[in-house]
Design an enzyme around this catalytic site. Structure first.
Site, PDB file in Angstrom:
ATOM      1  N   LYS A 220       0.844  -1.191   0.000  1.00  0.00           N
ATOM      2  CA  LYS A 220       0.000   0.000   0.000  1.00  0.00           C
ATOM      3  C   LYS A 220       0.874   1.234   0.000  1.00  0.00           C
ATOM      4  O   LYS A 220       1.992   1.199   0.504  1.00  0.00           O
ATOM      5  CB  LYS A 220      -0.891  -0.034   1.250  1.00  0.00           C
ATOM      6  CG  LYS A 220      -1.950   1.040   1.289  1.00  0.00           C
ATOM      7  CD  LYS A 220      -2.973   0.739   2.363  1.00  0.00           C
ATOM      8  CE  LYS A 220      -4.014   1.837   2.404  1.00  0.00           C
ATOM      9  NZ  LYS A 220      -5.092   1.555   3.344  1.00  0.00           N
ATOM     10  N   ASP A 251      -3.703  -4.387  -4.959  1.00  0.00           N
ATOM     11  CA  ASP A 251      -4.989  -3.727  -4.720  1.00  0.00           C
ATOM     12  C   ASP A 251      -4.955  -2.449  -5.550  1.00  0.00           C
ATOM     13  O   ASP A 251      -4.059  -1.618  -5.379  1.00  0.00           O
ATOM     14  CB  ASP A 251      -5.131  -3.426  -3.218  1.00  0.00           C
ATOM     15  CG  ASP A 251      -6.432  -2.731  -2.862  1.00  0.00           C
ATOM     16  OD1 ASP A 251      -6.793  -1.750  -3.550  1.00  0.00           O
ATOM     17  OD2 ASP A 251      -7.095  -3.136  -1.883  1.00  0.00           O
ATOM     18  N   HIS A 254      -4.195   1.010  -4.179  1.00  0.00           N
ATOM     19  CA  HIS A 254      -2.991   1.186  -3.372  1.00  0.00           C
ATOM     20  C   HIS A 254      -1.786   1.752  -4.089  1.00  0.00           C
ATOM     21  O   HIS A 254      -0.656   1.521  -3.693  1.00  0.00           O
ATOM     22  CB  HIS A 254      -2.608  -0.160  -2.735  1.00  0.00           C
ATOM     23  CG  HIS A 254      -3.539  -0.556  -1.646  1.00  0.00           C
ATOM     24  ND1 HIS A 254      -3.285  -1.607  -0.799  1.00  0.00           N
ATOM     25  CD2 HIS A 254      -4.730  -0.052  -1.255  1.00  0.00           C
ATOM     26  CE1 HIS A 254      -4.275  -1.733   0.060  1.00  0.00           C
ATOM     27  NE2 HIS A 254      -5.167  -0.800  -0.193  1.00  0.00           N
ATOM     28  N   ASP A 318     -12.582  -5.890  -3.045  1.00  0.00           N
ATOM     29  CA  ASP A 318     -12.300  -5.228  -1.772  1.00  0.00           C
ATOM     30  C   ASP A 318     -12.808  -3.790  -1.808  1.00  0.00           C
ATOM     31  O   ASP A 318     -12.136  -2.903  -2.320  1.00  0.00           O
ATOM     32  CB  ASP A 318     -10.782  -5.259  -1.488  1.00  0.00           C
ATOM     33  CG  ASP A 318     -10.442  -4.583  -0.162  1.00  0.00           C
ATOM     34  OD1 ASP A 318     -11.347  -4.415   0.672  1.00  0.00           O
ATOM     35  OD2 ASP A 318      -9.261  -4.222   0.037  1.00  0.00           O
TER      36      ASP A 318
END
Ligand code: RNT
Ligand code: ZN
Length: 409
Positions: A220, A251, A254, A318
């Site tokens: 991240k 992700d 991120h 997510d």
């Protein structure tokens, strides 16, 4: 409409039947945490770790029974192969702390996953929303008790993951994400990373069946209140994963807004057998908005499909939105992912790839534009029909809201 669309696609050498058949088999792992605003069942009651849900739409699932009911309802409105993505904080009936969790605390989830016919279960250690997150740190903490506590937590999670894999007869992805970082300019960026490295080594020293359990690390760039420095950065985890033969999880919320996960997928596919994804929608920052059928999602799907990587890329969702009906958030995002995959399956990739190889960029540009307005909607509708679903899920959800969610006050 479908028959006409099929003919139209045939003109471009695209087989809609094979696209539909392939789409049915691509599993999407759906996060349990959209249902209760990432609160969990193990007592914390509030969310921390630099992530946040905003909104107070009525009807949040407040316990295991409510969460199960909502998942059952929402999943029934989603087409395709489904997996359930659980966080350790969703342990059922645990009176021990997170370092002592056992498979038995997740048996009820296995029973439920089998009951509703899911393909598998994925798992995440929960290293936030807990009083052992000290000064914002977990696996990188200078406090040995704290660091060890979270190492133990991750070790137990590997055991639980093996249990899920055995029970469900399908692999279990264990995704390690930690909130560790600093709000302001650090005086030492290396030491916390060395401690994180040591913690990961300790966790992975546990014997686990690599065929059943796939371990991933999620990097991240920053979080709320952790703006200046993140211990688990992209470079840190990519190197760790490469050296230790585990997997990276990307992700797409991120990274810097001008960095694209669609471009990172093929970069990693050149080196890794598997790449895991958290598909989300960033709006200016890691905002975890509901996934929509947008350009970057289509690009992500294209990279999965045209590189023949539907088994190598583990797709998970997510996001968490508390400002709208949570079931509708779930279904809208999952359907958007499925739509993007279908869209990518309905592209004449080999022809386009050849144009690139031939450096015929003029034709390539024109042809890439051409496929954009083929009658995609008609194929999507046909797919839903074959999955015994209709395009309309909103009325079903509104009905559920009236009958079930409104009672939760
Ligand atoms: C946080 C990470 C992480 C969480 C979930 C709840 O920024 O994306 O994956 O969203 O574990
Ligand atoms: Zn994530």
């Amino acid at each position: 409409m479908y028959q006409l669309a099929k003919k139209e696609y045939e003109k471009y050498g695209i087989d809609t039947e094979s696209a539909i058949a392939k789409l049915k088999d691509i599993p999407v792992s759906i996060h349990c945490w959209q249902g209760d605003d990432v609160i969990g069942l193990d007592g914390g009651g509030s969310l921390s770790g630099g992530i946040q849900t905003t909104g107070n739409y009525p009807g949040r699932a407040r316990n295991f029974e409510e969460l199960k009911a909502d998942i059952k309802k929402a999943f029934a409105l989603m087409p395709g192969k489904k997996r359930l993505n659980l966080h350790a904080s969703y342990a059922v009936g645990a009176i021990v702390d997170r370092d002592k969790y056992e498979p038995k605390h997740f048996k009820a989830w296995v029973d439920f996953a089998k009951e509703i016919g899911l393909q598998g279960i994925d798992f995440n250690p929960t290293m936030f929303s807990h009083d052992k997150v000290k000064d914002g740190l977990t696996l990188s903490s200078p406090n040995e008790n704290i660091r060890k506590f979270w190492v133990e937590h991750c070790k137990t999670c590997l055991k639980i993951a093996e249990y899920f894999a055995t029970e469900m007869n399908s692999h279990c992805l264990v995704n390690i994400w930690i909130p560790d970082g600093f709000k302001d300019v650090p005086a030492d960026r290396l030491t916390p990373r060395l401690r994180l490295k040591k913690s990961l080594d300790e966790i992975l020293s546990v014997k686990y069946d690599k065929k059943k359990v796939i371990v991933a690390v999620e990097s991240k760039v920053f979080g709320i209140g952790v703006e200046s420095y993140t211990v688990g950065s992209n470079e840190f985890y990519q190197n760790y994963a490469a050296k230790n033969d585990i997997c990276c999880l990307l992700d797409n919320g991120h990274y810097h807004p001008l960095e694209y996960v669609s471009d990172k997928i093929p970069a990693l596919l050149a080196f890794y057998d598997r790449v895991a994804l958290h598909v989300t929608r960033g709006v200016r920052w890691d905002s975890d908005h509901v996934v929509l059928f947008e350009d970057e999602l289509k690009e992500i799907a294209k990279e999965i499909v045209r590189n023949d990587a539907t088994e190598k890329v583990l797709i998970g969702l997510d996001y968490f939105d508390a400002s709208i009906n949570r079931l509708s958030a779930w279904v809208t995002g999952q359907r958007a992912m499925q739509k993007a995959l279908l869209y990518a399956l309905l592209i004449n990739h080999s022809e386009l790839k050849q144009l690139q190889e031939n450096a015929d960029f003029t034709t390539l540009m024109v042809k890439q534009e051409e496929v954009k307005d083929l009658p995609f909607g008609a194929v999507w509708k046909e797919y839903l029909k074959r999955e015994n679903l209709s395009e309309d899920y909103l009325n079903e959800i509104k009905k559920y809201e009236k009958e079930v969610l409104k009672e939760r006050v």
